[in-house]
Design a protein around this motif. Structure first.
Motif, mmCIF file in Angstrom:
data_model
loop_
_atom_site.group_PDB
_atom_site.id
_atom_site.type_symbol
_atom_site.label_atom_id
_atom_site.label_comp_id
_atom_site.label_asym_id
_atom_site.label_seq_id
_atom_site.Cartn_x
_atom_site.Cartn_y
_atom_site.Cartn_z
ATOM 1 N N VAL B 128 0.848 -1.148 0.185
ATOM 2 C CA VAL B 128 -0.024 -0.152 0.059
ATOM 3 C C VAL B 128 0.939 1.193 -0.024
ATOM 4 N N PRO B 129 1.230 1.874 -1.211
ATOM 5 C CA PRO B 129 2.241 2.644 -1.367
ATOM 6 C C PRO B 129 1.790 4.092 -0.634
ATOM 7 N N ASN B 130 2.857 4.818 0.041
ATOM 8 C CA ASN B 130 2.766 6.094 0.439
ATOM 9 C C ASN B 130 2.677 7.009 -0.833
ATOM 10 N N ASP B 131 3.487 6.924 -1.550
ATOM 11 C CA ASP B 131 3.601 7.632 -2.808
ATOM 12 C C ASP B 131 3.920 6.723 -3.995
ATOM 13 N N VAL B 149 4.227 -8.506 -7.834
ATOM 14 C CA VAL B 149 3.770 -7.532 -7.104
ATOM 15 C C VAL B 149 2.643 -6.990 -7.368
ATOM 16 N N VAL B 150 1.628 -7.009 -6.237
ATOM 17 C CA VAL B 150 0.432 -6.398 -6.263
ATOM 18 C C VAL B 150 0.340 -5.157 -5.349
ATOM 19 N N ILE B 151 -0.268 -4.382 -5.895
ATOM 20 C CA ILE B 151 -0.331 -2.844 -5.336
ATOM 21 C C ILE B 151 -1.832 -2.769 -4.945
ATOM 22 N N HIS B 152 -1.949 -2.302 -3.924
ATOM 23 C CA HIS B 152 -3.390 -1.624 -3.250
ATOM 24 C C HIS B 152 -3.493 -0.191 -3.270
ATOM 25 N N GLU B 153 -4.406 0.381 -3.716
ATOM 26 C CA GLU B 153 -4.442 1.685 -3.611
ATOM 27 C C GLU B 153 -3.029 2.518 -4.326
ATOM 28 N N GLY B 154 -3.162 2.391 -5.465
ATOM 29 C CA GLY B 154 -1.859 3.055 -6.029
ATOM 30 C C GLY B 154 -1.993 2.785 -7.750
#
Lengths: 490, 367, 341
Positions: B128-131, B149-154
């Protein structure tokens, strides 16, 4: 009493007695055991053997509290005051602690302080912070603090070094007054001191042993020096032999507002010009002007025929003026650096290769040279200055500035805190250096020092020149009295 | 002297008792949810004393190690997400999944942490990336190392990472927030808006949606700040900002909070000053805003379940590891309500898991 | 006589900082009239109370010639542990909350004092180390999970909401003087009393003036140091409980609440006129210095500025204030031809 630190026997079979209402002087060179002795009596160090008898009570050793209870008080040279606290609090604090108080009653503190100040007949603003007082007044605060604890015996470590003549007189009066009230005072000193005038007995220490007790009336400088050093010391007398009479430095009507005014003099090659006067006479301030630290308000400085005005020491050094400052510890050198670093400091540009990289070998060579020519007693050139004795430190400082090959070398009180033996050597170096053609200005308030070294003398008082003595004047028998008369004149 | 000693010993005992109480009390008491039941190899948070349920690791040959790197450690939201990850770990025997986050929401720390896990050689990294933009290089590096790699909210990382999992359409989510605020304000007045940071993509999408909706539908409502205030997802900053907003705009009627922190801070301040003029519509978690929702200080709290989000994100990674194909334009089931029929488009897997918290339903959520 | 006293007051650092505070307030009020409301000032007192309480502790440390950077960690740890204990035992009692917090504060303070005295550690280094140790102890023994409003014990939330009196505004909102004012005043007076009316307080000042002199005067410096750091610990604990009650929330690791304010508070005290090298400083100086910094922190939105400006202003005043005092001193010394320290 015996006391040793490791292999060093600091005190050997010392017996010492102080009667009530007695003023006693304890004299010896640095390292002769005076300080150790005082600390042992005050309970800071326990003795190895021996006995301490205070008011008839025998102690194999005392602790600080017992010593205080028996009325022993030590006023150290640094006075151990609290700079930002008020006069009143400084005086009363120790008593409050001794009485184990938990709370502070400011009214009581002021009362205690006022009472003690009254006892010695001095009036000081009770609410003034001690840091805003003169050294002399700080000393009075320290004395009051000792008195507030019902002191019966006060040790005072080098009390007069930072005082002017009038202040010393006031101190001596106070001490006499204490004596009349039954309090004993022991002065500790390493030189012939004004305080001996009022002392009943003088005890001389050498190498941890007491040489003897002498009634103060019998003590004169020669015998004091003899007993302190164990040999006869004769200061070499300087005579100018240099042939070239063109002036190196001319000072004309120099004035720094509020510091000194209308000072004129000339120094030639090979001259040692003495500059004396009490503290506040403006002599140090004058030296600072020549060194770029106190720019003049009017008047001229002419160096080798050219008028100069220095606003930074850098300009002064570049032009060939060097100053050995009054306070060795804080201004004269880097105490925690080696001899090599110290002597190289003012001439780093000469020590550098191309591109500003320091040549360490060159620095070491220079340091070795300095140590050799000035006969500095040290384990090596990498020794830190703080590990040398006062006399040897001063030699290094001297060497540091001589290394700049100055045209004019200003020495401000060069032998403060230096013992008699080393003094002699330092004088030899100064004279040798002058004989080679350097113009030297020697600032000092020790008349013997002036008489031994100078071929010209200027006496200053309150910022003005009050007397000029040429070499002929300096050779007459009553010159001392003349100088004193000038210094104290109105 | 003796008394002092006894006193000192007594104090020591009391201190030990205090720590013992807090330490042992942790799992057993009223917060059963706090017990993470998974193995946590690189876990920096304190080990709980309750023996952790042995994850079914040993017997399985094919063991997938999946790490979830959330924005920060020590926030209730991500603590809940950790539970979702743990739940997944329990559900699937061939998976070792755990969550580990940097201390403090910092993009650089997060990137460094991903580097560490690349070096460790895990099978999949969820984040869940900050930026999001700041993570592009390190995500590429992970991909090159063959790590899923799986991103959440980005969404900025969509196409670079394997997938980006979104629990709802962010712009729509924002519009709902705006609509609820406009309705609560009665169609008129002034409102202020807040986001975590101008670089936080999802927050900006919500903010855009909310402000757009109000602009289009409530012409009498005025936004006092053209650029949203930023609280860095930090409650202390949010609290100060809300306080200043209220002081600088005493005539405020509404507040659009895109962070939980700003919403709860605003409600707290309203409650403290007994100010009933300001309506709050914000992102919510029941643990922070439940009380305010029930008491009416928060007019609208909406959000999603971090537990489910964590679960679904790890599920996505698991599916990729298993070799299940997720096709563009199709739908996929990530195993949680609202996430069971997600649309797949342009590298983004989008569900519809918005929850509107009401005084009636708020108590049933445990995060 | 009276005008003289006033003149003397304004020639001191506290005096001109007070002037700056007044001028700044006028500027902010001119830009945004909403600033000059009673509610605003009551709120400033409320939100700054724990800064001031921490400041009183820091004052003692600075007076003694030390620098403590661990006190904010103590505040967080003691406040958080206290909240956890109450949450888990269910003893909803404010006195108990303070008791637990202060107990931990005293202990952590004692560790600081002990290390600094026995190992002769520079205070800054020692507390830099213990700062992380304290957080570590808390993390290991109690945990670091955030406690959100719903889970925070009611005793904290109620304490945060309690007011001594309230002032209604025309919009219907009520501002009031928080009960935080009570511990603030008590601790302010207590600190003043300790510093000026007790022997131990004077020993703190004496230590900051000159360690050697203090030792020779017969002060028990171990006692003094233990007292300083335990007092700081206890004050930090009180501040921690208040700060948590203020925001009704705590995340011991991720939030910047309290954390990171240690140097700001030290800087604020120095701005107020407390000497960094020890020996000089008053309770009033710490109050006024912190007031100025808090004003900068809380008035940006009034002025319509972003938060970078706060750092700019604080830094500016800090450097200006130090430069002015240092320059004055250097000029004076130069005039007296003193070149050494």
């Amino acid at each position: 009493m015996y006391k040793s630190f490791g292999a060093v026997q600091a005190l050997k079979n010392v017996s010492f007695e102080v009667a009530p209402a007695e003023i006693h002087c304890l004299v010896g060179e640095n390292g002769s055991g005076k300080s150790t002795f005082v600390k042992t009596v005050a309970g800071v160090h326990p003795p190895d053997s021996g006995e301490i008898i205070l008011n008839g009570n025998s102690y194999p050793k005392v602790n600080v509290r017992e010593a205080i209870k028996e009325g022993i008080q030590v006023i150290y040279q640094d006075l151990s005051l609290f700079p930002s606290m008020t006069v009143a609090e400084n005086i009363a604090t120790n008593r409050m602690i001794a009485e184990n108080r938990r709370f502070i009653n400011w009214k009581e503190i002021r009362e205690i302080a006022a009472k003690q100040l009254e006892r010695i007949g001095v009036s000081l603003d009770l609410d003034e912070a001690v840091e805003n007082l003169s050294v002399a007044n700080r000393q009075l605060v320290a004395i009051c603090r000792a008195l507030s604890l019902d002191a019966k015996l006060i040790f005072m470590d080098e009390p007069t070094t930072a005082l002017t003549k009038t202040e010393v007189d006031r101190l001596l009066n106070i001490v006499l007054d204490l004596k009349s009230k039954g309090i004993s005072v022991v002065f500790i000193s390493h030189k012939l001191d004004e305080v001996m005038e009022v002392a009943d007995l003088v005890s001389i220490f050498r190498d941890g042993e007491k040489v003897g007790d002498f009634p103060s009336s019998e003590v004169n400088e020669k015998m004091l020096v003899y007993h302190m050093t164990g040999r006869k010391v004769e200061y070499p007398r300087y005579n100018r032999t240099y042939k070239d009479d063109t002036p190196v430095l001319e000072v004309k009507n120099l004035t720094s507002n509020g510091k000194y005014e209308d000072v004129s003099f000339t120094v030639r090659k090979g001259d040692i010009l003495g500059l004396t006067g009490l503290l506040g006479a403006g002599r140090t301030e004058l030296a600072l002007t020549l060194f770029g630290l106190n720019p003049q308000d009017s008047g001229k400085i002419i160096l080798e025929g050219k008028e100069r005005k220095f606003t930074t020491p850098y300009q002064a050094i570049k032009s060939g003026i060097s100053l050995v400052p009054e306070n060795r510890q804080t201004q004269g050198c880097y105490m925690n650096k080696s001899i090599t670093d110290n002597v190289a400091a003012p001439i780093l540009d000469r020590m550098a290769n191309g591109g500003g990289v320091l040549n360490v070998n060159k620095m070491k060579e220079h340091a070795e040279d300095t140590v050799k020519t000035l006969r500095v007693v040290t384990a090596g050139i990498s020794t830190e200055l703080q590990n040398l004795s006062g006399g040897n430190q001063q030699k290094v400082v001297l060497g540091k500035w001589i290394g700049t090959n100055p045209k004019v070398l200003i020495l401000d009180s060069p032998t403060v805190g230096v013992d008699v033996g080393s003094k002699e050597e330092i004088y030899q170096h100064i004279q040798k250096f002058a004989a080679q053609g350097t113009a030297v200005i020697l600032i000092s308030d020790e008349i013997p020092e002036i008489l031994a070294n100078c071929n010209k003398l200027i006496v200053m008082k309150k910022g003005k020149v009050v007397g000029r003595l040429e070499s002929d004047d300096l050779n007459v028998a009553d010159v001392r009295d003349r100088i004193h008369a000038l210094m104290d004149s109105n | 002297m003796n008394k002092k000693k006894i006193f000192a010993v007594l104090m020591c005992l009391v201190l030990v008792a205090v720590f013992a109480l807090t330490a042992c009390g942790t799992p057993a008491e009223e917060t059963p949810s706090e017990t993470p039941a998974q193995e946590e190899p690189a876990q920096e948070t304190p080990a709980q004393e309750e023996p952790a349920e042995e994850a079914p690791t040993a017997e399985s040959d094919e063991q997938f190690e999946i790490v979830m790197i959330a924005k920060t450690e020590g926030l209730a939201w991500f603590d809940a997400m950790k539970r979702g990850v743990a739940e997944f770990n329990d559900d699937f025997a061939d998976v070792n999944a755990y969550q580990h986050s940097p201390e403090g929401a910092d993009a650089a720390k997060q990137a460094a942490m991903i580097e560490d896990y690349i070096a460790k050689g895990v099978d999949a990294i969820c984040c869940v990336p900050n930026d999001p933009k700041a993570l592009i290089p390190v995500v590429q590096k992970a991909k090159e190392a063959g790590i899923v790699v799986v991103i959440h909210e980005g969404e900025d990382l969509a196409g670079i990472a394997d997938w980006d999992v979104e629990v709802f359409d962010n712009y729509e989510f924002g519009r709902v927030m705006g609509q609820k605020l406009g309705e609560a304000m009665g169609g008129k007045g002034k409102y202020a808006a807040n986001v975590g940071g101008l670089t936080m993509q999802t927050h900006m999408q919500w903010w855009q949606g909310g402000t757009d909706y109000i602009k289009e539908n409530f012409p009498d409502i005025e936004l006092v700040n053209e650029q949203p205030y930023e609280d860095q997802d930090d409650a202390a900053i949010a609290y100060d900002i809300c306080k200043e907003i209220l002081r600088a705009h005493p005539d405020l009627n509404g507040f659009l909070g895109c962070t939980v922190e700003s919403g709860s801070s605003m409600c707290r301040l309203l409650k403290e000053t007994n100010n009933k003029n300001v309506k709050v519509s914000c992102l919510a978690v029941p643990s922070a805003l439940g009380e305010y929702i029930k008491e009416g200080w928060c007019a609208n709290g909406q959000g999603n379940s971090p537990i489910d989000a964590g679960y679904a994100t790890v599920m996505c990674a698991y599916k990729v590891l298993k070799g299940e194909t997720i096709e563009e334009g199709s739908t996929v089931d990530l195993g949680k309500p609202g996430m069971d029929n997600c649309n797949v488009k342009d590298g983004v897997i989008k569900g519809d898991a918005t929850i509107i918290f009401t005084p009636e339903n708020v108590d049933q959520y445990d995060f | 006589m009276k005008s003289n006293a006033i003149k003397k007051f304004f020639s001191k650092t506290e005096g001109y900082i007070l002037l700056i505070v007044i001028v700044y307030c006028i500027i902010v009020a001119a830009v945004n009239p909403n600033f000059m409301t009673p509610g605003n000032f009551l709120d400033l007192i409320r939100s700054s109370s724990w800064y001031w309480i921490l400041g009183f502790g820091v004052l003692l440390v600075l007076l003694s010639g030390g620098i403590d950077v661990s006190y904010t960690a103590i505040a967080i740890c003691s406040g958080y542990v206290s909240a956890c204990v109450i949450q888990r035992t269910g003893i909803e009692n404010l006195a108990f909350a303070f008791f637990i917090a202060i107990l931990i504060g005293l202990w952590f303070g004692a560790i600081n004092g002990f290390l600094i005295h026995y190992f002769r550690l520079p205070t800054l280094i020692a507390t830099l180390g213990t700062k992380t140790i304290f957080i570590g102890i808390m993390a290991a023994l109690v945990g670091v999970e955030a406690i959100n409003t719903d889970h925070l014990p009611a005793v904290f939330k109620d304490f945060g909401l309690a007011k001594l009196f309230t002032v209604p505004t025309e919009t219907g909102a009520e501002y009031g003087l928080s009960v935080f004012f009570i511990p603030l005043v008590i601790l302010g007076i207590l600190t003043w009393f300790i510093l000026y009316r007790t022997q131990i307080g004077r020993s703190v000042v004496a230590l900051g003036n000159s360690e050697v002199s203090a030792e020779r005067a017969g002060y028990n410096l171990f006692k003094t140091r233990m007292f300083i750091y335990m007092y700081v610990g206890a004050l930090a604990a009180v501040a921690g409980v208040i700060a948590i009650s203020d925001v009704a929330w705590i995340a011991p690791l991720s939030s910047t609440m309290i954390r990171g304010t240690e140097l700001t508070i030290i800087a604020a005290l120095i701005i107020g006129g407390v000497k960094l090298t020890g020996g000089e400083g008053t309770v009033f100086a710490s109050i006024i210095g912190l007031l100025l910094v808090r004003l900068f922190e809380t008035t940006l939105i009034f002025l319509g500025l972003t938060s970078s400006w706060q750092n700019f202003f604080t830094g500016l005043v800090f450097v200006a204030s130090l430069s002015v005092t240092s320059l004055q001193r250097a000029r004076k010394r130069r005039r007296m031809l003193l070149f050494e320290e």
